[in-house]
Design a protein around this motif. Sequence first.
Motif, PDB file in Angstrom:
ATOM      1  N   GLN A  81      -1.911  -7.612  -1.577  1.00  0.00           N
ATOM      2  CA  GLN A  81      -0.825  -7.060  -1.199  1.00  0.00           C
ATOM      3  C   GLN A  81       0.361  -7.466  -1.364  1.00  0.00           C
ATOM      4  O   GLN A  81       0.621  -9.015  -1.080  1.00  0.00           O
ATOM      5  CB  GLN A  81      -0.668  -6.343   0.188  1.00  0.00           C
ATOM      6  CG  GLN A  81      -1.549  -5.135   0.064  1.00  0.00           C
ATOM      7  CD  GLN A  81      -1.582  -4.108  -0.464  1.00  0.00           C
ATOM      8  OE1 GLN A  81      -1.279  -3.517  -1.021  1.00  0.00           O
ATOM      9  NE2 GLN A  81      -2.661  -3.784  -1.699  1.00  0.00           N
ATOM     10  N   PHE A  83       4.542  -8.412  -0.087  1.00  0.00           N
ATOM     11  CA  PHE A  83       5.690  -7.400  -0.324  1.00  0.00           C
ATOM     12  C   PHE A  83       6.852  -8.831   0.089  1.00  0.00           C
ATOM     13  O   PHE A  83       6.026  -9.433   0.478  1.00  0.00           O
ATOM     14  CB  PHE A  83       5.564  -6.898   0.752  1.00  0.00           C
ATOM     15  CG  PHE A  83       4.521  -7.636   1.751  1.00  0.00           C
ATOM     16  CD1 PHE A  83       5.597  -7.928   3.121  1.00  0.00           C
ATOM     17  CD2 PHE A  83       3.493  -7.112   1.780  1.00  0.00           C
ATOM     18  CE1 PHE A  83       3.483  -8.175   3.925  1.00  0.00           C
ATOM     19  CE2 PHE A  83       2.294  -7.578   2.253  1.00  0.00           C
ATOM     20  CZ  PHE A  83       3.269  -8.390   3.628  1.00  0.00           C
ATOM     21  N   SER A 165      -1.655  -1.367   3.676  1.00  0.00           N
ATOM     22  CA  SER A 165      -0.909  -0.989   2.725  1.00  0.00           C
ATOM     23  C   SER A 165      -1.268   0.925   3.179  1.00  0.00           C
ATOM     24  O   SER A 165      -0.681   1.792   2.184  1.00  0.00           O
ATOM     25  CB  SER A 165      -1.260  -1.651   1.739  1.00  0.00           C
ATOM     26  OG  SER A 165      -2.404  -0.747   0.506  1.00  0.00           O
ATOM     27  N   SER A 182       2.467  -2.353   4.744  1.00  0.00           N
ATOM     28  CA  SER A 182       3.012  -1.917   4.260  1.00  0.00           C
ATOM     29  C   SER A 182       3.524  -1.092   4.284  1.00  0.00           C
ATOM     30  O   SER A 182       3.905  -0.619   3.608  1.00  0.00           O
ATOM     31  CB  SER A 182       3.013  -2.970   2.640  1.00  0.00           C
ATOM     32  OG  SER A 182       2.328  -2.929   2.082  1.00  0.00           O
ATOM     33  N   THR A 198       4.666  -2.466  11.575  1.00  0.00           N
ATOM     34  CA  THR A 198       4.250  -3.086  10.483  1.00  0.00           C
ATOM     35  C   THR A 198       4.739  -4.446  10.234  1.00  0.00           C
ATOM     36  O   THR A 198       5.847  -5.037  11.115  1.00  0.00           O
ATOM     37  CB  THR A 198       5.401  -1.942   9.354  1.00  0.00           C
ATOM     38  OG1 THR A 198       6.463  -2.326   9.691  1.00  0.00           O
ATOM     39  CG2 THR A 198       5.275  -0.742  10.374  1.00  0.00           C
ATOM     40  N   SER A 200       6.497  -4.515   6.443  1.00  0.00           N
ATOM     41  CA  SER A 200       6.996  -4.667   5.435  1.00  0.00           C
ATOM     42  C   SER A 200       7.146  -2.649   5.481  1.00  0.00           C
ATOM     43  O   SER A 200       8.591  -1.832   5.229  1.00  0.00           O
ATOM     44  CB  SER A 200       7.154  -4.554   4.174  1.00  0.00           C
ATOM     45  OG  SER A 200       6.341  -4.825   3.769  1.00  0.00           O
ATOM     46  N   GLY A 201       6.523  -1.796   6.004  1.00  0.00           N
ATOM     47  CA  GLY A 201       6.462  -0.168   6.069  1.00  0.00           C
ATOM     48  C   GLY A 201       7.624   0.504   7.734  1.00  0.00           C
ATOM     49  O   GLY A 201       7.996  -0.923   7.832  1.00  0.00           O
TER      50      GLY A 201
END
Length: 242
Positions: A81, A83, A165, A182, A198, A200-201
Motif C-alpha cells: 500500500q 500513500f 486499506s 489508508s 489512521t 491517511s484515511g
Amino acid sequence: MNTPKARTCTAREHGAITLDVRINVGSVRVIVEDREYAEVTLISPEGNESAARAVERATIDDHGDHLAVRVPNLEPTTARQHFGGVTQVVGHNLGVVVGVVYGDVVSIGGMSGGTVVGGVVTGGVGPLVGIVARLPLGSSLLAETVSASVDVSGTLLRAVVETVSGAVHIDTVSAPDLSTVSGRIAIDRLIGDGFAKTISGGITVAATDRCNLRAESVSGSIRVTGPIALSAHTVSGRVLNH
C-alpha cells in the motif's frame, strides 16, 4: 471435484457472541438484530475458483460465546500500500507488517519478493471472499483484515477492527477500537468511549449523547459531530468538531 460457492454455520448456543474474523481481501458484513442464534455465511463470487477454495478451506470454530472465522490466503502474496510518500508492506501468509518505508524505492523479501519504485504497487492480494454475519443483540466484533472492508448495521457492544486499506463503517457501537492505514473509519452513532486511528484515511464519528473519543491520524482528517469530548492528534490532517 465441485468446490462450494457458499458455506453457512449457525452457532450452537443462543444469545450474544463475540465474532472473531480474520480475512485478507473481500468484505465483512455484520447485521446485529433481534435473533436467537448467530449465523455466519462465507460466499465466493461466481466463477472465482480461488475464492471458492478459500471458502472450502476456511475454518469456523464455535467456542460457545466466541465464534472464530479464519479465511486462508491460498497464494504466497504480499500487499503493498502506497500513500503520501509512505509504502506499507504486509506479508499475507504471515499476517504481519513487514515494513513501513519512507521514500520511493522499497525492496521486499519473503515468499514472493518484489520491488516498489516511485510508489508503483504490484503483486496479488489473494482470493476475494465475502462474509455475512447475523448476530444477536449485545454481540461484539473482532476483525483483522488487509483490504477487506468491514460494514456493520445495528448496535455492537464492542468492536476491535484492524485493517490496512479496508474501509470500516459501524452503525452504532459502545466501545470501538478501530485502526486503519489508508482506509476510512466512520461511526454513525457512538454511545460510549472509543478510539480510532489512521495514517491517511479520514475519521468521521457522530453521537447524540455525551461520550469520549480519542482519535489519531497522520494526514487524514478527523471530523466529529455531536456532544463528543474529543482528544485528537494529527500531523497534517484537519480536525473538525461540530
